[in-house]
Design a protein around this motif. Sequence first.
Motif, mmCIF file in Angstrom:
data_model
loop_
_atom_site.group_PDB
_atom_site.id
_atom_site.type_symbol
_atom_site.label_atom_id
_atom_site.label_comp_id
_atom_site.label_asym_id
_atom_site.label_seq_id
_atom_site.Cartn_x
_atom_site.Cartn_y
_atom_site.Cartn_z
ATOM 1 N N LEU A 122 14.817 37.761 -32.158
ATOM 2 C CA LEU A 122 15.305 38.376 -30.924
ATOM 3 C C LEU A 122 14.272 38.362 -29.808
ATOM 4 C CD1 LEU A 122 17.162 41.424 -32.507
ATOM 5 C CD2 LEU A 122 18.216 39.447 -31.379
ATOM 6 N N ASN A 123 13.082 37.894 -30.097
ATOM 7 C CA ASN A 123 12.048 37.796 -29.074
ATOM 8 C C ASN A 123 12.471 36.793 -28.008
ATOM 9 O OD1 ASN A 123 9.526 38.383 -27.921
ATOM 10 N ND2 ASN A 123 8.630 36.538 -28.814
ATOM 11 N N GLY A 124 12.533 37.247 -26.766
ATOM 12 C CA GLY A 124 12.931 36.362 -25.682
ATOM 13 C C GLY A 124 14.428 36.250 -25.478
ATOM 14 N N ALA A 125 15.224 37.049 -26.195
ATOM 15 C CA ALA A 125 16.676 37.027 -26.025
ATOM 16 C C ALA A 125 17.045 37.527 -24.634
ATOM 17 C CB ALA A 125 17.338 37.885 -27.097
ATOM 18 N N PRO A 126 18.185 37.107 -24.091
ATOM 19 C CA PRO A 126 18.601 37.563 -22.760
ATOM 20 C C PRO A 126 18.725 39.082 -22.696
ATOM 21 C CG PRO A 126 19.955 35.721 -23.497
ATOM 22 C CD PRO A 126 19.128 36.131 -24.667
#
Length: 516
Positions: free
Chosen positions: A221-225
């Motif tokens: 989930l790192n960098g997810a919108p």
Amino acid sequence: MKKNFLILSAFFFLLLLGSCKKSYLDTVPTDQIDADKVFDNINNVKVALNGIYRGLYMQYSDQEQDGHAAIMIVMDFMGEDIVHTATGTTYFRGAYRWTDHRSDLNDLPYFAYRLYYRIIANANLLLEGIDRVPDATAAQKNVIKGECLALRAFSHFMLVQLFAKRYDKTILTDVANPNSPRVQLGVPIMTTYSLDPKPRNTVEEVYIQINKDLDDAILLLNGAPARGLYRTHIDKSVAQGFKARVALTQQNWTDAAYYALEALKGYQLMSNLAYLDGFTDMKNSEWMWGAHQLPEQLPTYGSFYAYMSSNFNSAHTRPNPKKINSLLYNSLTTTDVRRKLFCDNVNDYVNFPGVIDASTGQPVVGQTRAMYMHKKFVVADPAVSAGDIPFMRVAEMYLIAAEAKAKDGFINEAADIIDVLAKNRDPNYVRQDDITNIANDENGLIMTQRRIELWGEGFRFLDLKRLDLALSRANTGATSTLANAMTRDKGAVTWQFLIPRREMQANPYMIQNPPQ
């Protein structure tokens, strides 16, 4: 002959697929999607994922089975900080009296068991199929995987807390102890969609899997919108919040503090004015995760706010307004905004109107009124028991970090952290000169702040259990006539939910918890 594992029928998956439409972050009902079409495109997968989230607050078999929101009610009714003013309806009465969870034939164990395993089963189905979606990018797949892994971890975490003994680090690290991981039973770990019955894994094994899923979820989930104002889906911060909860339960103080402080980054504690807005709007600055419940999604009867709101006119709220433990209320200073959530004058209809007649906009005549009744949860329309449901807030992260730091011996750091929250809620808050008692689980500053702050949000039973505290409702305002269970010894078998009878009959490997 092979028996099917009770809660993993494909029927449940089809049921949850028919729950959402529009954008990825919406939770509006729509037509069902055939299971064999889910992986045709990424939009179908997103609709299916929305359906899993809706399973956290949709109604299952009856009025006291509104998903995880109903379990939140159970967890607080089984504590000492929510006090009932009257007998009320039959719904949740057995939870308040500590009877429902101790019969394998009762609905509560069955509902809790199938609720979280249903979420696990559906998450596993999406995890197993997401890589074959033809139009999905790697980034889109990673977000789906991360959310599903976090949901799977969250569900296993709830199950092991309810159905197993409390996690005890001193026991679990002592392999020579007869209560070691080899024999301390947890719940079955399900990491694939399967109808095959499975035995109970150990408590330690379950927590190992929970932590692995959360670690993987945080990376994916790192960098997810960004989610925007409607935080109905899990993002990296929520996964970190789960990690903090789990670490706190495992007495892993370093990780608990670290992940809690990481999770709260980018959020702001709400103002005192916002604190009195009714706790039904997830656009609040400190809500990290919740359910966005719309009026058209409401069951005919029931819902979280049909039981927990102060102003919705129902057979659950009108005769039995919920009030705060009087001892806890009296620990509040007069300048603490949270004191304003609880009635100090039953004749004050201006600040505490209570249940409202939607047709007139006036307080309902004949409703029960009581000292210390709450107005924390207030629906926007008293004719409709709809509102956003808080699953995780920034305040909890401050409380976790402070407790973990204190338990780890960093008393001044813990006090610094709790100061941020306490000063936000009480502008006249001043740290005491002697803070040696800050970490006391019974009446220390941190636990008192936690009980007040998270009142009604579903934590008290689990806190009592993880801290190995006895239940005591003496001098809280509770009566033995209504509550029945005025005390429960710490560590007793009654802190475990019994495995539902239907699971015992369907799964030949299942072992029941001690009945007495």
